[in-house]
Design a protein around this motif. Sequence first.
Motif, PDB file in Angstrom:
ATOM      1  N   ARG A 225      17.004  50.119  55.052  1.00  0.00           N
ATOM      2  CA  ARG A 225      16.835  51.424  54.412  1.00  0.00           C
ATOM      3  C   ARG A 225      18.112  51.848  53.706  1.00  0.00           C
ATOM      4  O   ARG A 225      18.081  52.413  52.602  1.00  0.00           O
ATOM      5  CB  ARG A 225      16.421  52.471  55.444  1.00  0.00           C
ATOM      6  CG  ARG A 225      15.038  52.268  56.042  1.00  0.00           C
ATOM      7  CD  ARG A 225      14.750  53.265  57.138  1.00  0.00           C
ATOM      8  NE  ARG A 225      14.555  54.616  56.623  1.00  0.00           N
ATOM      9  CZ  ARG A 225      14.378  55.686  57.394  1.00  0.00           C
ATOM     10  NH1 ARG A 225      14.419  55.563  58.710  1.00  0.00           N
ATOM     11  NH2 ARG A 225      14.204  56.871  56.842  1.00  0.00           N
ATOM     12  N   GLY A 228      18.603  49.699  50.569  1.00  0.00           N
ATOM     13  CA  GLY A 228      17.673  50.168  49.536  1.00  0.00           C
ATOM     14  C   GLY A 228      18.128  51.464  48.897  1.00  0.00           C
ATOM     15  O   GLY A 228      18.014  51.653  47.676  1.00  0.00           O
ATOM     16  N   GLU A 264      15.284  44.423  59.085  1.00  0.00           N
ATOM     17  CA  GLU A 264      14.281  44.313  58.022  1.00  0.00           C
ATOM     18  C   GLU A 264      14.913  44.664  56.676  1.00  0.00           C
ATOM     19  O   GLU A 264      15.512  45.729  56.531  1.00  0.00           O
ATOM     20  CB  GLU A 264      13.107  45.257  58.287  1.00  0.00           C
ATOM     21  CG  GLU A 264      12.390  44.989  59.615  1.00  0.00           C
ATOM     22  CD  GLU A 264      11.318  46.016  59.891  1.00  0.00           C
ATOM     23  OE1 GLU A 264      11.059  46.875  59.011  1.00  0.00           O
ATOM     24  OE2 GLU A 264      10.734  45.970  60.991  1.00  0.00           O
ATOM     25  N   SER A 266      13.830  44.991  52.692  1.00  0.00           N
ATOM     26  CA  SER A 266      12.788  44.945  51.672  1.00  0.00           C
ATOM     27  C   SER A 266      13.384  44.417  50.371  1.00  0.00           C
ATOM     28  O   SER A 266      14.605  44.346  50.220  1.00  0.00           O
ATOM     29  CB  SER A 266      12.199  46.339  51.449  1.00  0.00           C
ATOM     30  OG  SER A 266      13.159  47.166  50.805  1.00  0.00           O
ATOM     31  N   ARG A 267      12.549  44.062  49.424  1.00  0.00           N
ATOM     32  CA  ARG A 267      13.044  43.500  48.172  1.00  0.00           C
ATOM     33  C   ARG A 267      13.307  44.582  47.124  1.00  0.00           C
ATOM     34  O   ARG A 267      13.149  44.354  45.932  1.00  0.00           O
ATOM     35  CB  ARG A 267      12.060  42.460  47.638  1.00  0.00           C
ATOM     36  CG  ARG A 267      12.008  41.185  48.497  1.00  0.00           C
ATOM     37  CD  ARG A 267      13.382  40.679  48.940  1.00  0.00           C
ATOM     38  NE  ARG A 267      14.305  40.507  47.847  1.00  0.00           N
ATOM     39  CZ  ARG A 267      14.525  39.338  47.247  1.00  0.00           C
ATOM     40  NH1 ARG A 267      13.924  38.251  47.671  1.00  0.00           N
ATOM     41  NH2 ARG A 267      15.371  39.262  46.252  1.00  0.00           N
TER      42      ARG A 267
END
Length: 344
Positions: A225, A228, A264, A266-267
Amino acid sequence: MPGTNEVVVRVEAAPINPTDMGLLFGPADLAAARLEGTARQPVLVAPVPPAAMSFVALRIDQPLPVGVEGAGVVVAAGPGQEALLGKTVAMMGDGAYAQYRRIAVADILVLPDGTSPADGAAALVNPLTVLGMLETAQRNGHKAIVHTAAASSVGKMLIRACRQDGVPLVNIVRRDDQVAELRAMGAEHVCNSAAPEFRQDLARALADTNATACFDAVGGALTGRILGAMEAAASQHATQYSRYGTNVLKQAFVYGALDRAPIEISRIVGLNWSVAGWLLFDFLQQADTATRARLRQRVCDELHTTFAASYAATISLAAAVQPQTVMAYMEKRSGVKYLINPQL
């Protein structure tokens, strides 16, 4: 007797750090712990769940010294080190949970005159962690930092060090009272990861600071997070579209695992990013002699200001294995540490 380049320290203070708790208890089920032995030499026994045995198989029946740092008075010195007799020193290296510790001179820090062992007990691990973070960020070209679990002892030291060095810092905590506490210390950017507005608060803080390095004590989904959000902040300054995202380097240095879930990513983190583990002892091994000396000198200079530490209680070695006491310090409450005095 100490050998060449060694001293013997009468240990009078040693903090209980998270790394010590991990070595002491590993994956043992402390809720099922029981006390054995004698009143003078109590022994805490706790079962290890079968599923976790593979992680600790190599330590079965292996005596492992515990206590990664501490402080005390030099009571014996090897040839050529007699000037250290009577000096109060901090030391780093497993084995501080003992009444006496033989240790290499290279692994001690002579504390300023008038410093008590209690004041110097945590003079190395947390302060050098903070300075190592700042050094790592600078070497990788980062101008501002994000720090998670920021209400910890390390977090508070980092706030003071960043203010001293003029480094913008984004602090992430888990409760509103921690937000208030850090802001009272003078922290400008504090975000509560449990709050509904966390995403917006983090976005504003990253836009204000351009922070592109994160030192993460949590892990899990939070790491991704943050990366990102860094990419989203960097995109605001992009001058042309790229299907791959920005090429701004965003790095997460994971040094803790408060969240045991998988990390985790994300892309949506752009083209240029990385996640790596970070450990103080690896950093120190890679640093040159001049860097290590410079950082240790700064710790001495700012021991009672930037790197001041406090403790919830001072306990004996015997008390440290009492089930009720173990459960108290294993709570790992933010900014609350216990100190062992092996001489009690």
